[in-house]
Design an enzyme around this catalytic site. Structure first.
Site, PDB file in Angstrom:
ATOM      1  N   HIS A 119       6.263   6.647   6.594  1.00 31.98           N
ATOM      2  CA  HIS A 119       5.841   6.135   5.336  1.00 31.98           C
ATOM      3  C   HIS A 119       5.368   7.161   4.516  1.00 31.98           C
ATOM      4  O   HIS A 119       5.164   8.412   5.126  1.00 31.98           O
ATOM      5  CB  HIS A 119       4.767   5.013   5.571  1.00 31.98           C
ATOM      6  N   HIS A 129       4.649  10.808   6.680  1.00 31.75           N
ATOM      7  CA  HIS A 129       3.861  10.632   7.825  1.00 31.75           C
ATOM      8  C   HIS A 129       5.269   9.942   8.809  1.00 31.75           C
ATOM      9  O   HIS A 129       5.662   9.130   8.572  1.00 31.75           O
ATOM     10  CB  HIS A 129       3.008  10.037   7.859  1.00 31.75           C
ATOM     11  N   THR A 145      -4.844   7.079   8.651  1.00 36.40           N
ATOM     12  CA  THR A 145      -5.444   7.303   7.312  1.00 36.40           C
ATOM     13  C   THR A 145      -5.618   6.022   6.215  1.00 36.40           C
ATOM     14  O   THR A 145      -5.928   6.064   5.301  1.00 36.40           O
ATOM     15  CB  THR A 145      -4.733   8.420   6.297  1.00 36.40           C
ATOM     16  N   GLU A 204      -2.196  13.464   1.157  1.00 36.76           N
ATOM     17  CA  GLU A 204      -3.727  13.115   1.799  1.00 36.76           C
ATOM     18  C   GLU A 204      -4.331  14.396   2.528  1.00 36.76           C
ATOM     19  O   GLU A 204      -5.296  14.656   2.071  1.00 36.76           O
ATOM     20  CB  GLU A 204      -3.205  12.002   2.933  1.00 36.76           C
ATOM     21  N   HIS A 227       2.837   8.825   1.125  1.00 37.13           N
ATOM     22  CA  HIS A 227       1.507   8.924   0.051  1.00 37.13           C
ATOM     23  C   HIS A 227       1.824   9.778  -0.962  1.00 37.13           C
ATOM     24  O   HIS A 227       2.206  10.921  -0.803  1.00 37.13           O
ATOM     25  CB  HIS A 227       0.442   9.253   0.933  1.00 37.13           C
ATOM     26  N   HIS A 231       1.003  -1.355  -0.043  1.00 36.58           N
ATOM     27  CA  HIS A 231       0.176   0.149  -0.099  1.00 36.58           C
ATOM     28  C   HIS A 231       0.742   1.390  -0.226  1.00 36.58           C
ATOM     29  O   HIS A 231       0.375   2.186  -0.391  1.00 36.58           O
ATOM     30  CB  HIS A 231      -0.913  -0.113   1.277  1.00 36.58           C
TER      31      HIS A 231
END
Length: 322
Positions: free
Chosen positions: A132, A157, A240, A144, A134, A105
């Site tokens: 990590h 994050h 999230t 995000e 996004h 992911h």
């Protein structure tokens, strides 16, 4: 007469059967095109059945809570909080050799529990656990959180838990057990050399569940200089991704991290579990549901300084002879 009645009965029965069967068929179709697993919107297809963001509550009921993340921060509606003082970062300069993993992911790096953060209006000190990212599609919108509707190319994050907890699961049972520091990225004309250990490692973890050792790196080298971290936003929210646990104290910093377009695109070369390109790995923004977003004093000071400089420049321009 009896024959006529029988025909009416049959027609009535057929009509009712159709009303009963059609929803069942639709439900069966949905079952075939959905599953217990969760996914991002970019992943969903009948070839890869999964629950997209609008169905994450099927994967975990917490995902339909009232304090979900991410959110859109409307800056004019934020409230200045004098308690949001500068952070104290301890051992953020500490060099470590972590493992970077494609978890199917995102990209995630475990962090030794040596780096801590305190101050900044936090109730206690928190120790770093992992970080990590996004991102979008080849450098496109991918953060995000959004600021006044603006979506940045990527978001970092850094996940922390209260210093006295020994694992993240336990910390998530505390309404303020987890503190996440969020950083936005912006496109730059030059590569950010401090990110070379991360970017170079991506080539070795293109497939889901791939992992490799990370060259020596520190948390401090991945984020803006400490003096540029006094402007930030704060609110109470959630993880999230499922299980969407509402136990997170969120901090989002105004100062972005520069990466070149080539560096941003490198993340889109990773693969999801199904082998498709790992792109648009962000959850859509969630309703605020009456929550208040606070801003640090630094954000106001910087804004005031910019306004002051603009006013001076305008005044000087007006005073110049034609």
């Amino acid at each position: 007469m009896r024959s006529h009645w029988n025909k009416q009965s049959l027609c009535f029965l057929a009509s009712n059967m159709q009303q009963l069967i059609l929803p069942a068929l639709l439900a069966s179709c949905w079952t075939l095109c959905s599953g217990a697993d969760w996914c991002y919107q970019s992943q969903f297809s009948c070839d890869h059945p999964c629950n997209g963001p609008e169905k994450w509550n099927h994967a975990n009921s917490n995902c339909e809570g009232k304090q979900q993340s991410p959110i859109n921060i409307v800056t004019r509606k934020t409230l200045k909080d004098e308690r949001l003082t500068p952070f104290k970062f301890d051992n953020y300069q500490q060099i470590f050799r972590g493992t970077i993993k494609n978890n199917g992911h995102s990209v995630q790096v475990g962090v030794p529990h040596l780096s801590t953060v305190s101050g900044g209006g936090l109730p206690t000190s928190y120790k770093a656990v992992q970080f990590h990212l996004h991102w979008g599609n080849n450098g496109g919108p991918g953060s995000e959180h959004t600021i006044d509707g603006e979506q940045y190319p990527m978001e970092l994050h850094i996940v922390h838990m209260k210093h006295h907890y020994i694992d993240l699961t336990t910390a998530l049972s505390d309404p303020e057990g987890v503190a996440v520091l969020g950083f936005f990225y912006e496109k730059s004309n030059r590569a950010n050399r401090k990110y070379e250990p991360i970017i170079n490692a991506l080539r070795s973890i293109k497939n889901a569940n791939g992992n490799t050792s990370l060259l020596p790196v520190s948390l401090a080298q991945l984020i803006p200089a400490e003096q540029n971290l006094t402007s930030y936003y704060r609110y109470k929210g959630s993880l999230t991704t499922p299980g969407c646990t509402e136990a997170v104290v969120w901090t989002l910093f105004e100062s972005p991290i520069p990466l070149s377009m080539e560096q941003l695109r490198a993340f889109s070369e990773l693969k999801f579990h199904d082998g498709n390109s790992m792109v648009e790995t962000f959850r859509p923004v969630q309703p605020l549901n009456g929550r208040q977003v606070f801003r640090s004093g630094g954000a106001v000071i910087l804004a005031s300084s910019a306004l002051l400089m603009a006013t001076i420049a305008t005044a000087l321009g007006l005073s110049q002879p034609n």
